[in-house]
Design a protein around this motif. Structure first.
Motif, PDB file in Angstrom:
ATOM      1  N   LYS A 117      31.305 -71.925 -12.384  1.00 33.64           N
ATOM      2  CA  LYS A 117      30.881 -72.938 -11.411  1.00 33.64           C
ATOM      3  C   LYS A 117      30.233 -74.078 -12.175  1.00 33.64           C
ATOM      4  CE  LYS A 117      26.509 -70.677 -10.223  1.00 33.64           C
ATOM      5  NZ  LYS A 117      25.668 -71.404 -11.155  1.00 33.64           N
TER       6      LYS A 117
ATOM      7  N   ARG B   6      25.915 -78.933 -10.748  1.00 27.34           N
ATOM      8  CA  ARG B   6      25.859 -80.285 -10.218  1.00 27.34           C
ATOM      9  C   ARG B   6      24.567 -80.928 -10.690  1.00 27.34           C
ATOM     10  NH1 ARG B   6      25.501 -79.066  -5.494  1.00 27.34           N
ATOM     11  NH2 ARG B   6      27.691 -78.832  -5.083  1.00 27.34           N
TER      12      ARG B   6
ATOM     13  N   VAL C 283      28.497 -79.863   5.985  1.00 26.71           N
ATOM     14  CA  VAL C 283      28.926 -80.672   4.843  1.00 26.71           C
ATOM     15  C   VAL C 283      28.113 -81.960   4.824  1.00 26.71           C
ATOM     16  CG1 VAL C 283      30.856 -81.885   3.759  1.00 26.71           C
ATOM     17  CG2 VAL C 283      31.253 -79.747   4.987  1.00 26.71           C
TER      18      VAL C 283
ATOM     19  N   LYS D 287      35.454 -73.978  -2.611  1.00 31.60           N
ATOM     20  CA  LYS D 287      35.321 -75.426  -2.549  1.00 31.60           C
ATOM     21  C   LYS D 287      33.923 -75.921  -2.876  1.00 31.60           C
ATOM     22  CE  LYS D 287      36.440 -79.415   0.200  1.00 31.60           C
ATOM     23  NZ  LYS D 287      36.904 -80.020   1.408  1.00 31.60           N
ATOM     24  N   TYR D 288      32.910 -75.201  -2.414  1.00 32.04           N
ATOM     25  CA  TYR D 288      31.561 -75.740  -2.533  1.00 32.04           C
ATOM     26  C   TYR D 288      30.688 -74.990  -3.520  1.00 32.04           C
ATOM     27  CZ  TYR D 288      32.762 -78.530   1.498  1.00 32.04           C
ATOM     28  OH  TYR D 288      33.369 -79.418   2.340  1.00 32.04           O
TER      29      TYR D 288
ATOM     30  N   ASP E 109      33.840 -74.729  -7.394  1.00 31.14           N
ATOM     31  CA  ASP E 109      34.350 -76.025  -7.843  1.00 31.14           C
ATOM     32  C   ASP E 109      33.249 -77.050  -7.950  1.00 31.14           C
ATOM     33  OD1 ASP E 109      37.627 -76.906  -6.565  1.00 31.14           O
ATOM     34  OD2 ASP E 109      36.929 -75.801  -8.327  1.00 31.14           O
ATOM     35  N   GLU E 110      33.452 -78.023  -8.795  1.00 30.61           N
ATOM     36  CA  GLU E 110      32.537 -79.146  -8.738  1.00 30.61           C
ATOM     37  C   GLU E 110      32.946 -80.010  -7.558  1.00 30.61           C
ATOM     38  OE1 GLU E 110      30.812 -81.413 -12.062  1.00 30.61           O
ATOM     39  OE2 GLU E 110      32.297 -82.913 -11.482  1.00 30.61           O
ATOM     40  N   SER E 111      32.076 -80.119  -6.613  1.00 31.51           N
ATOM     41  CA  SER E 111      32.405 -80.896  -5.423  1.00 31.51           C
ATOM     42  C   SER E 111      31.355 -81.984  -5.256  1.00 31.51           C
ATOM     43  CB  SER E 111      32.399 -79.961  -4.208  1.00 31.51           C
ATOM     44  OG  SER E 111      32.513 -80.694  -3.022  1.00 31.51           O
ATOM     45  N   ARG E 112      31.804 -83.181  -4.963  1.00 25.82           N
ATOM     46  CA  ARG E 112      30.831 -84.239  -4.745  1.00 25.82           C
ATOM     47  C   ARG E 112      29.969 -83.930  -3.527  1.00 25.82           C
ATOM     48  NH1 ARG E 112      33.878 -88.940  -3.397  1.00 25.82           N
ATOM     49  NH2 ARG E 112      35.520 -87.410  -3.173  1.00 25.82           N
ATOM     50  N   ASP E 113      30.589 -83.297  -2.547  1.00 24.55           N
ATOM     51  CA  ASP E 113      29.872 -82.995  -1.318  1.00 24.55           C
ATOM     52  C   ASP E 113      29.115 -81.686  -1.449  1.00 24.55           C
ATOM     53  OD1 ASP E 113      32.517 -84.252   0.752  1.00 24.55           O
ATOM     54  OD2 ASP E 113      30.593 -85.166   0.239  1.00 24.55           O
TER      55      ASP E 113
END
Lengths: 412, 324
Positions: A162, A165, A235, A257-258, A261-265
């Motif tokens: 992961k 962030r 979100v 997804k969250y 992964d690297e997610s902006r959101d």
């Protein structure tokens, strides 16, 4: 209950049998009993759909159940949620039941089973219990019959993949702030006298050491037990933001997804009664003994799951009940302000958000909110195995410092 | 739903209750079919469709119910159908006696006693009710425009006379009023932006749509959680919930279903919308609009002008001046 069955679709006939075994035996018993809120037209449609179902007219029953879902969904979206009549939620759940079972009636159709499980989850999320919580049992059977490719298994990736962030806010300097007091396994009387009655926060240690969740829960385990179940996800950085929204997805999708992964959101599985939906997870937790000091019944206690990546934020807000926040995985930075300080916290004026402060706690706009700087507070980093007692109406702000899973108990 | 077309009635939509629509074949009628109830040659002047039944009124004063609710009665000038209540406007029993508003349980088949009645007493009401048909002021707005009927208590709701209501439409949780000057007012719940005032707050009293001031409207229509109006020059304005695409604005649910979203339905030309950006398959962001709290102007294909609009719970239909 659910066998760990690795045979791919050979069990399709077994699925049908297992589902039908759950259903009430006669048409009369299958039709839900409802009051007058459910009008003539819908009452007739429910009878008809049940007849079609019992008569084996699958595709017509599917059509009728779509109409049931369509109309009852509108009722669920009319007025505030608390005013939605339970009968309409039962109708919705019934529509989900018929649709889910009809979808599975085609032997060997694998995607249909996954879709049926989603439909069950919608019934559990939005509907109300019917036929002795039949949707939970149906969901468990469907989950066991998902073909091995789709069944949640241990994740192949290592947790370390992961991406961290960088949210730009360092770990707070808690040592310089007034700490929440800590106690190891206080007696009921001591807790009541020193904290519950006067409404003072405290961290309880040693209270949940024996709960199975403390040793069992991991990303892999959660995916195995709940991966294909549909859950609500928030979100957006925080619920006071304009860009914030709620959506539904499976636990697997949420994790991939969250969390992985690297997610902006930022995505947060927040304030969800996951343990009502997935009884297997409920067996891993218990109810803090101290809840018996309250007036309410044990089955009135609301248990919520809070599961998300590092960086999730709950803006400063207050709740109308006592709260035990049990930290299972990861750490959370938490700030607490007494209800006596409410004016210095500038609550929103709208009815919808009147229990939420306008101030961004870790980045306050002191020009707009000058009194906030002087408001006294307690803070802590809540770590796995610790339980925070948040008294009723006590303002609290929460930020996850790591991948985190908390369980909250709202009681009175 | 049903639409008026130069004296003949056509219908289409969900007929799972056997509502009379032409052939009555199957549960869903995908293209308009002629309405054959109450009988061939019946002169239908008003159709009011609820979810599970339809009320049909003829110029001869007959009201007939079709679908989950049945029954018929005479002496009727207007009818309004909802799942909870059927409201009919009946001529008085004797010549010169006062017209009466009656509310019936749909399952009663118009037999026995109505749930409640209201006699139209004022001169304004009676003149309006006695005037030529079809009613210019249709239910739920009462003749005389001093009050309207609601399916939820209180059933009889007064309106301020200053409002000079010409038309009134009820949505799932809100009401729209069109006045003599072409101004639009809205009130009720606002959670889905259906009031058009730019917020999600409720409005307890009729409040003027300021965004439409200076643009006289000819028609209004209210859906479950959205609103539509048509200007005298044939422009359409929409606001409220768009989760099913009922505002013809891009919506996530239709995109995920793989349906193309008509590009001719233009973008909102004004107002602050609740826009969420979601990545699509090829990574390009595609803004979806879930709630439109201010009126937005829609462009119809080929520059057509609208004549009339009608709303279902979660859809909208527009009849253009060239009758498409």
């Amino acid at each position: 209950m659910a066998e760990d069955n690795r045979e791919p679709l050979a069990g399709a006939g077994a699925l049908r049998e297992a589902l039908w075994a759950l259903l009430p035996p006669t048409k009369e018993e299958l039709v839900p009993e409802l009051g007058e809120k459910v009008e003539l037209g819908m009452a007739r449609l429910l009878q008809e759909a049940t007849e079609l179902f019992c008569g084996g007219r699958r595709s017509e029953c599917l059509q009728a159940s779509e109409a049931i879902l369509d109309y009852s969904w509108e009722k669920l979206n009319t007025g505030p949620w608390r005013d939605v009549h339970k009968d309409w939620r039962r109708v919705y759940a019934f529509g989900c039941l018929l649709k889910a079972v009809c979808l599975c009636d085609e032997p060997g159709n694998a995607p249909a089973v996954a879709e049926a499980l989603k439909v069950c989850d919608m019934g559990l999320l939005m509907g109300a219990a019917i036929h002795g919580d039949i949707l939970i049992k149906v969901a468990a059977i469907l989950q066991a019959h998902l073909p091995s490719g789709k069944r949640p298994g241990p994740a192949r990736q290592q947790p370390g993949t992961k991406k961290a962030r960088n949210d730009g806010v360092p770990v707070p300097d808690v040592a310089s702030e007034r700490p929440v007091p800590r106690l190891r396994c206080p007696s009921l009387q001591h807790f009541r006298k020193q904290f519950l009655a006067p409404g003072r926060p405290v961290i309880l240690e040693g209270v949940v050491d024996q709960w199975p969740c403390m040793t069992k829960w991991s990303l892999e385990y959660i995916q195995e037990v709940a991966g294909c179940r549909t859950v609500p996800v928030e979100v957006g950085s925080r619920y006071t933001d304009e860009e914030w929204s709620q959506t539904l997805m499976t636990v697997n999708e949420f994790i991939s997804k969250y969390i992985r992964d690297e997610s902006r959101d930022v995505g947060y599985l927040a304030q969800h009664q996951l343990f009502d939906q997935i009884p297997e997870l409920k067996r891993d937790i218990s109810i803090p003994d101290y809840c018996c000091l309250g007036d309410g019944e044990e089955d009135e206690i609301t248990i919520n799951a809070w599961f998300g990546p590092r960086g999730t934020v709950s803006p400063l807000h207050q709740d109308p009940q006592q709260n035990f926040l049990v930290q299972v995985i990861g750490r959370k930075y938490i700030r607490l302000y007494s209800p006596q300080e409410s004016e210095a916290l500038y609550p929103h004026e709208t009815h919808l958000l009147h229990n939420t402060s306008q101030v961004d706690v870790e980045n306050p706009d002191l020009e707009r909110f000058p009194r906030f700087a002087e408001a006294p507070f307690l803070s802590c980093v809540l770590s796995p195995g610790e339980v925070l007692f948040i008294p009723v109406q006590y303002w609290h702000y929460v930020r996850a410092l790591d991948l985190s899973f908390s369980v909250s108990f709202w009681w009175s | 739903m049903a639409e008026e077309r130069r004296g003949s009635w056509f219908g289409f939509g969900f007929c799972g209750f056997g509502q009379a629509l032409g052939s009555g074949r199957g549960r869903q009628v995908h293209s308009p079919e002629p309405l054959e109830t109450p009988g061939p040659g019946a002169d239908v002047c008003r159709v009011s469709a609820s979810w599970s039944y339809t009320a049909i009124v003829t110029r001869g004063g007959q009201v007939q119910l079709s679908g989950a609710a049945g029954g018929a009665a005479g002496g009727c000038r207007d009818a309004w159908a909802s799942e909870a209540l059927l409201v009919v406007l009946r001529a008085g029993p004797a010549v010169g006696s006062r017209p009466e508003l009656q509310a019936w349980a749909p399952g009663s088949a118009l037999r026995g006693e109505p749930l409640w009645t209201h006699t139209l007493v004022s001169e304004a009401e009676r003149e309006d009710a006695a005037g030529g048909e079809p009613q210019a002021r249709a239910l739920p707005l009462l003749p005389g425009a001093r009050a309207y009927v609601s399916p939820r208590p209180p059933f009889y709701r007064p309106l301020a006379p200053e409002l000079r209501a010409r038309r009134l439409e009820l949505g799932g949780e809100h009401a729209l009023l069109l006045d003599e000057a072409g101004q639009v007012f809205s009130w009720g719940q606002g959670r889905h932006g259906q009031l058009g005032h730019g917020t999600l707050e409720a409005a307890p009293e009729p409040r003027l749509l300021e965004a439409l001031q200076g643009l006289p409207m000819a028609e209004v229509a209210a859906g479950g959680w959205h609103s539509v109006c048509v200007s005298e020059t044939g422009d359409i304005y929409v606001w409220g919930w768009n989760e099913s695409g009922q505002l013809a604005l891009p919506t996530r649910s239709l995109a995920e279903d793989g349906k193309t979203i008509s590009r001719e339905a233009g973008w909102p030309s004004e107002g602050d919308s609740d826009v969420r950006t979601v990545g699509s398959e090829d990574g390009a962001p595609a803004p979806f609009i879930a709630i439109q709290p201010f009126p937005a102007l829609l462009d119809l294909p080929w520059g057509a002008e609208a004549a009339q609009a009608s709303c279902g719970s979660r859809h909208t239909a527009v009849v253009t001046k060239t009758c498409t």
